[in-house]
Scaffold this active site. Structure first.
Site, PDB file in Angstrom:
ATOM      1  N   TYR A 137     -45.598 -12.072  17.009  1.00  0.00           N
ATOM      2  CA  TYR A 137     -45.005 -13.281  16.449  1.00  0.00           C
ATOM      3  C   TYR A 137     -43.521 -13.085  16.179  1.00  0.00           C
ATOM      4  O   TYR A 137     -43.001 -11.966  16.272  1.00  0.00           O
ATOM      5  CB  TYR A 137     -45.747 -13.694  15.171  1.00  0.00           C
ATOM      6  N   ARG A 180     -36.235  -9.644  20.672  1.00  0.00           N
ATOM      7  CA  ARG A 180     -37.259  -8.867  19.954  1.00  0.00           C
ATOM      8  C   ARG A 180     -38.657  -9.332  20.366  1.00  0.00           C
ATOM      9  O   ARG A 180     -39.578  -8.513  20.474  1.00  0.00           O
ATOM     10  CB  ARG A 180     -37.065  -8.978  18.442  1.00  0.00           C
ATOM     11  N   ARG A 235     -65.626 -11.365  23.858  1.00  0.00           N
ATOM     12  CA  ARG A 235     -65.149 -10.229  23.078  1.00  0.00           C
ATOM     13  C   ARG A 235     -65.395  -8.901  23.791  1.00  0.00           C
ATOM     14  O   ARG A 235     -66.532  -8.570  24.128  1.00  0.00           O
ATOM     15  CB  ARG A 235     -65.830 -10.201  21.708  1.00  0.00           C
ATOM     16  N   HIS A 289     -63.052  -4.990  23.888  1.00  0.00           N
ATOM     17  CA  HIS A 289     -61.776  -4.378  23.511  1.00  0.00           C
ATOM     18  C   HIS A 289     -60.808  -4.295  24.695  1.00  0.00           C
ATOM     19  O   HIS A 289     -59.609  -4.473  24.547  1.00  0.00           O
ATOM     20  CB  HIS A 289     -62.005  -2.973  22.946  1.00  0.00           C
ATOM     21  N   LYS A 349     -43.524  -6.550  16.347  1.00  0.00           N
ATOM     22  CA  LYS A 349     -43.844  -7.581  15.352  1.00  0.00           C
ATOM     23  C   LYS A 349     -45.208  -8.174  15.711  1.00  0.00           C
ATOM     24  O   LYS A 349     -45.300  -9.242  16.318  1.00  0.00           O
ATOM     25  CB  LYS A 349     -42.726  -8.636  15.341  1.00  0.00           C
ATOM     26  N   GLU A 390     -39.316   0.616   4.824  1.00  0.00           N
ATOM     27  CA  GLU A 390     -38.924  -0.794   4.682  1.00  0.00           C
ATOM     28  C   GLU A 390     -39.846  -1.436   3.665  1.00  0.00           C
ATOM     29  O   GLU A 390     -40.671  -0.755   3.047  1.00  0.00           O
ATOM     30  CB  GLU A 390     -39.006  -1.510   6.040  1.00  0.00           C
ATOM     31  N   LEU A 414     -39.523  -2.312  11.359  1.00  0.00           N
ATOM     32  CA  LEU A 414     -39.172  -3.436  12.224  1.00  0.00           C
ATOM     33  C   LEU A 414     -37.646  -3.515  12.340  1.00  0.00           C
ATOM     34  O   LEU A 414     -36.955  -3.445  11.321  1.00  0.00           O
ATOM     35  CB  LEU A 414     -39.701  -4.742  11.620  1.00  0.00           C
TER      36      LEU A 414
HETATM   37  N1  PDD Z   1     -41.035 -10.684   8.209  1.00  0.00           N
HETATM   38  N2  PDD Z   1     -39.921  -5.727   8.188  1.00  0.00           N
HETATM   39  C1  PDD Z   1     -41.097  -6.373   8.227  1.00  0.00           C
HETATM   40  C2  PDD Z   1     -42.353  -5.572   8.171  1.00  0.00           C
HETATM   41  C3  PDD Z   1     -41.133  -7.771   8.301  1.00  0.00           C
HETATM   42  O1  PDD Z   1     -42.326  -8.412   8.357  1.00  0.00           O
HETATM   43  C4  PDD Z   1     -39.904  -8.495   8.333  1.00  0.00           C
HETATM   44  C5  PDD Z   1     -39.850  -9.996   8.402  1.00  0.00           C
HETATM   45  C6  PDD Z   1     -38.696  -7.786   8.302  1.00  0.00           C
HETATM   46  C7  PDD Z   1     -37.357  -8.462   8.365  1.00  0.00           C
HETATM   47  O2  PDD Z   1     -37.051  -8.869   9.681  1.00  0.00           O
HETATM   48  P1  PDD Z   1     -36.135 -10.148   9.965  1.00  0.00           P
HETATM   49  O3  PDD Z   1     -34.861  -9.925   9.286  1.00  0.00           O
HETATM   50  O4  PDD Z   1     -36.003 -10.147  11.451  1.00  0.00           O
HETATM   51  O5  PDD Z   1     -36.865 -11.375   9.441  1.00  0.00           O
HETATM   52  C8  PDD Z   1     -38.743  -6.394   8.238  1.00  0.00           C
HETATM   53  C9  PDD Z   1     -41.154 -12.117   8.434  1.00  0.00           C
HETATM   54  C10 PDD Z   1     -40.107 -12.938   7.772  1.00  0.00           C
HETATM   55  C11 PDD Z   1     -42.573 -12.546   8.123  1.00  0.00           C
HETATM   56  O6  PDD Z   1     -43.472 -11.800   8.493  1.00  0.00           O
HETATM   57  O7  PDD Z   1     -42.777 -13.626   7.604  1.00  0.00           O
END
Ligand code: PDD
Length: 286
Positions: free
Chosen positions: A32, A51, A99, A101, A146, A178, A202
């Site tokens: 996503y 990304r 389903r 894997h 992501k 993070e 991320l």
């Molecule tokens: N999340 N690290 C993680 C694990 C995140 O889920 C996010 C953002 C960030 C920041 O990335 P960015 O600046 O590109 O938004 C770092 C989004 C906002 C979410 O899951 O809703």
């Protein structure tokens, strides 16, 4: 009612239907993006789409659209939801199949997108900051992708909330990585520091912009590993994300961070960020 996008069509949210056999539902098999929209403009759209390419490649899902096609879909969706400031969420799953894997053959990805209101940072947070809690980072080793499989992040965030914080700050092998849904910065002796990119975090679009703004404005900033001890001794701590921009952390594990109030470096960077936002226009081609 909000309008959403699903597999080629725009429709009211209540009319969107996805098979229960979708691998996103069954396995969390998808990726996503979350893109902030300011004044109808998709902020740093090229970086978000890049990304998305990396996440799709990383989990071996074929990119269903060109960047130009994505841009058209997303702009139409933003317009149908009234323009202005929004948070655009998009998701691509591997698709629908019995389903199993193993990757199914000849499967079409499911593409979904929706908009939500994008709220500015609450006044109370601007004035007093937030509390955060350090927790063990028990996620997998592909945190640079992501992916929609966010159960560890959800559990960590909830654990932080239950302990009186608003975010979990994660620590793996003695290094801070993070937040559960944000990147992390600290300020020490006037220098802005954030952990280097790698599989444990991320590559945040907001994070990159903060580093760019620091460099462009002659602020001292570098990437370096941060230990929990160094974090506890920081003058300032910030969290960054597309939905919250830059959030000052003023309490860490129940102790005050620096003065216990949002610091001067946060105020400066927030000002630079707001100026950048107001001057931002989308690139002509992406
Ligand atoms: N999340 N690290 C993680 C694990 C995140 O889920 C996010 C953002 C960030 C920041 O990335 P960015 O600046 O590109 O938004 C770092 C989004 C906002 C979410 O899951 O809703």
């Amino acid at each position: 009612m909000p309008t959403v996008y699903l597999n080629g069509a725009f429709m009211p949210e209540a009319d969107a239907r996805i098979s229960p056999l979708d691998r996103g539902f069954i396995f969390g098999d998808g990726v996503y993006e979350v893109i902030p929209v300011y004044n109808g403009h998709l902020f740093r759209i090229a970086e978000h789409l890049q990304r998305l390419d990396q996440s799709l490649q990383g989990v071996r899902i074929t990119q269903p659209h060109s960047h130009a096609q994505w841009s058209k879909i997303m702009h139409e969706l933003v317009d149908l939801n009234g323009g202005g400031n929004q948070s655009l969420y998009l998701q691509v799953t591997r698709g629908v199949a019995r389903r199993d894997h193993a990757f199914p053959a000849n499967i079409e990805p499911t593409v979904f997108a929706m908009c939500s209101p994008l709220e500015p940072l609450a006044d109370d947070i601007r004035r007093h900051g937030v509390a955060a809690v350090t927790l063990d980072d028990n996620r997998w080793e592909n945190c640079h992708l992501k992916t929609i499989a966010l159960l560890p992040n959800i559990l960590l965030r909830q654990q932080a909330l239950d302990a009186g914080g608003v975010e979990a700050i994660l620590v793996r092998d003695g290094e801070v990585t993070e937040g559960a849904a944000s990147n992390l910065f600290m300020v020490r002796d006037g220098c802005l520091i954030t952990p280097p990119k790698g599989p444990c975090l991320l590559p945040g679009i907001t994070r990159d912009l903060i580093m760019e703004l620091a460099q462009a404005n002659g602020l001292s900033a570098r990437e370096a590993t941060i230990t929990p001890g160094e974090l506890a001794a920081a003058d300032e701590i910030w969290l960054s994300s597309s939905t919250k921009e830059i959030v000052p952390v003023t309490r860490l594990d129940e102790a005050a961070v620096g003065s216990g109030q949002p610091g001067p470096a946060w105020k400066r960077m927030t000002g630079l960020f707001q100026t950048y936002k107001s001057n931002y226009s989308e690139p002509g081609s992406i």
